[in-house]
Design an enzyme around this catalytic site. Sequence first.
Site, PDB file in Angstrom:
ATOM      1  N   GLN A 251       0.832  -1.197   0.000  1.00 17.52           N
ATOM      2  CA  GLN A 251       0.000   0.000   0.000  1.00 17.52           C
ATOM      3  C   GLN A 251       0.871   1.253   0.000  1.00 17.52           C
ATOM      4  OE1 GLN A 251      -3.055   1.506  -0.877  1.00 17.52           O
ATOM      5  NE2 GLN A 251      -3.362  -0.599  -0.272  1.00 17.52           N
ATOM      6  N   HIS A 254       2.309   3.018  -3.208  1.00 20.01           N
ATOM      7  CA  HIS A 254       1.429   3.728  -4.146  1.00 20.01           C
ATOM      8  C   HIS A 254       1.725   5.216  -4.199  1.00 20.01           C
ATOM      9  CE1 HIS A 254      -1.482   1.133  -6.003  1.00 20.01           C
ATOM     10  NE2 HIS A 254      -1.718   0.500  -4.875  1.00 20.01           N
ATOM     11  N   GLU A 319     -10.193   1.685   3.638  1.00 23.53           N
ATOM     12  CA  GLU A 319     -10.491   1.294   2.258  1.00 23.53           C
ATOM     13  C   GLU A 319     -10.274  -0.220   2.100  1.00 23.53           C
ATOM     14  OE1 GLU A 319      -7.588   2.705  -0.473  1.00 23.53           O
ATOM     15  OE2 GLU A 319      -8.833   2.353  -2.244  1.00 23.53           O
ATOM     16  N   HIS A 320      -9.066  -0.680   2.448  1.00 21.41           N
ATOM     17  CA  HIS A 320      -8.773  -2.112   2.438  1.00 21.41           C
ATOM     18  C   HIS A 320      -8.603  -2.576   3.881  1.00 21.41           C
ATOM     19  CE1 HIS A 320      -6.916  -0.537  -1.327  1.00 21.41           C
ATOM     20  NE2 HIS A 320      -7.398  -1.634  -1.871  1.00 21.41           N
ATOM     21  N   ASP A 353      -6.504  -6.502  -5.853  1.00 20.35           N
ATOM     22  CA  ASP A 353      -6.186  -5.351  -6.707  1.00 20.35           C
ATOM     23  C   ASP A 353      -6.276  -5.684  -8.185  1.00 20.35           C
ATOM     24  OD1 ASP A 353      -5.730  -3.746  -4.571  1.00 20.35           O
ATOM     25  OD2 ASP A 353      -3.549  -3.919  -4.618  1.00 20.35           O
ATOM     26  N   HIS A 412     -53.161  19.809  -6.230  1.00 19.21           N
ATOM     27  CA  HIS A 412     -52.925  18.377  -6.067  1.00 19.21           C
ATOM     28  C   HIS A 412     -54.240  17.677  -5.680  1.00 19.21           C
ATOM     29  CE1 HIS A 412     -48.728  19.486  -6.138  1.00 19.21           C
ATOM     30  NE2 HIS A 412     -48.317  18.244  -5.948  1.00 19.21           N
TER      31      HIS A 412
END
Lengths: 424, 424
Positions: A251, A254, A319-320, A353, A412
């Site tokens: 991770q 990245h 996220e993960h 991934d 209405h």
Amino acid sequence: MNIIDREELTSIKRRVDQGTEDQRKSVKEIISAVRNQGDTALYHYTETFDGVSLHSLKVQPEEIEAAYQALDGEFVEILQEAADNIRQFHEKQTSTSWFDTSTDGTILGQKITPIESAGVYVPGGTAAYPSSVFMNIIPAQVAGVTNIYMVTPPGKDGKVPDGVLLAAHILGIDHIYKVGGAQAIAALAYGTETIPTVDKITGPGNIFVALAKREVFGDVDIDMIAGPSEIAILADETAVAGEVASDLLSQAEHDARSSSLLITTCRSLAEEVKQEIETQLANLPRKAIARASIEKFGMIILCRHLDEALETVNEIAPEHLEVVTKDPFQQLGKIKHAGAIFLGPYSSEPVGDYFAGPNHVLPTNGTARFSSPLNVDDFVKKSSVISYSEEALQKNADKIARFARLEGLEAHARAVEMRKERWK
Amino acid sequence: MNIIDREELTSIKRRVDQGTEDQRKSVKEIISAVRNQGDTALYHYTETFDGVSLHSLKVQPEEIEAAYQALDGEFVEILQEAADNIRQFHEKQTSTSWFDTSTDGTILGQKITPIESAGVYVPGGTAAYPSSVFMNIIPAQVAGVTNIYMVTPPGKDGKVPDGVLLAAHILGIDHIYKVGGAQAIAALAYGTETIPTVDKITGPGNIFVALAKREVFGDVDIDMIAGPSEIAILADETAVAGEVASDLLSQAEHDARSSSLLITTCRSLAEEVKQEIETQLANLPRKAIARASIEKFGMIILCRHLDEALETVNEIAPEHLEVVTKDPFQQLGKIKHAGAIFLGPYSSEPVGDYFAGPNHVLPTNGTARFSSPLNVDDFVKKSSVISYSEEALQKNADKIARFARLEGLEAHARAVEMRKERWK
């Protein structure tokens, strides 16, 4: 990588980048230029920002063919297998229109229709990932979107990376345009001579792309605005330190703003992982990025027991999330917020991934509290269907009219009462 | 109301209000003040904008009790029946977590979890509708959201309308706060001493509310940004002009910017409806609003045949669509874009606004091309679940590593390869 006791932890650093006023202003200018000047503006910005003067925005069939030739057959097969896995998983997400009937003749339902067109942004440079092409386009295809357009910034040589072209080709996508940044988002939102307007834009990008997506949101739909990637690993004494460290680093490589967290109940694991991180970092090609990320946003959080660890996970809404504990499935029900949950020692994050099938476009930055991975539902919309019978209206007209009048909406009430002429 | 031939129609007027620079600036200031000063800012803005100095932001149980007493029992029953209908319809929208297993031991799935908290904005003044309370809150409750908070601007008397309080009470909602505008959105997004932070904000509002929602989007989730309401009626010679006109007017009375369109293949119906509109307008209580809307955004579009009419409908992507033709169900498959579809002469739009069950929070302004009515799915999120077995990883590790290396992510490749130690 620091080890910190859970009790001492006050907050997890988040890295939301809202952009500066200058960036926002320049994004607005770019959008307005693309709306006014169309392709001319796209060529201009591509020259300015990507440093290349293009003759044509559209990728030509020869370029796709060349990409195919440049990559070996075995690799093409791997890509194809990944695409198949991803397609299989997403096919399980499809939902169907439904109806419910009443004996009084009423029919109520939900009609599901794919959106007609989608635009996918694929970042350039080192972040030009074939897997992003798959993850953004396959859910749209499974949903039944017929018009899919891809935009991606060209390199200084005017080319799009082979892997990206090949991935698009495998999916049968041939509308690929060499344009990136806010100008690409503007083109997809409002159309130019070359690039058609789409209904929805997905795909990650830099701050200019993110700001442009926020700006056009409403005129077209967008996916979530992605922040830097994050992983949290929940591990007990059964975890192997080398494996945990390598997943954290995958991770961290990245982006210097990526966040890697280990949440553990085991002090010796914490110490070992800290050591392993140092060892493995030393000979990583992207070690500068990974080290910056680990130092600034990496952390080992020591918890007193598993429940405290799970609570911490839910607060973070990663996220993960990897769960590397004795019986990972036992923990699943206690996990409230996570984009993707990887269970057990063999479910290393890269498995998801690229290859396993679930989407890698995931909610970052705590938004897993309320957002989902990109999925087929993101590319359909539901229309309500209401068919009232004469009997149903006879029974309910007065109630509906009364409700309307309480809300001060006389027309209405009268619209419903107008039908009473029919059974007078 | 003008009659125009389809061929002569160039475009339908849209009324997107993006706000002025001044409005955007003031919304940002309000948000920042609420983040910094909390409740103090809320009291201040409520005094400035709503003209009332409050002692407490929270609605007290006595106030709800008083609202209950103020409305008669029969009306309470109607509200209760509407709430039941809405709940029944939305209960059909729930989806469940699922898993898929492979013989190699892999388990892939999607875990569905409700979001934890939602904030609902209910507009004040003449637009304080009990039905909005139902339509925003019931889907959240059905989804399983446990913490639901309502905000609504108080009147000059410091009160919230009885109907709104009663509707909230029927749903068992007791966290109701007297605050409106951008300040209410900021409070729900970032929290104050009194108002808790939520994960998602829904509900319509004026331009300040819309701009504030756009501004906080990302930190919390929001529903779509609603524009003025719209109706399109697709009718042939079987339609009754008086009924069609009354339905068009029921939309027009909402807002001078509302849009009412009749799309028809029948010239005599067109003429009759035009006449009926005039007649019915004459004695409507909200005739000033309705007339302004009809004159500016009302139109009768004459088509040569039903297919052309359906094409026109799809171009417009109306929020509400009524189909009043010989066999309305025959047309359903041809309708691509519409928020809610009302079939047949008894399905007058107000039937769906209050009572039938489907949601009245619908995509406006052409966004039915890509958006859905508010629904239960808006209040859950899906987490991917990935459990790879040793066998599955053995089989695929090399492929995954190769894919990672093509993307230039060496640490990803090594994380997967690290597991190979286990079967050496």
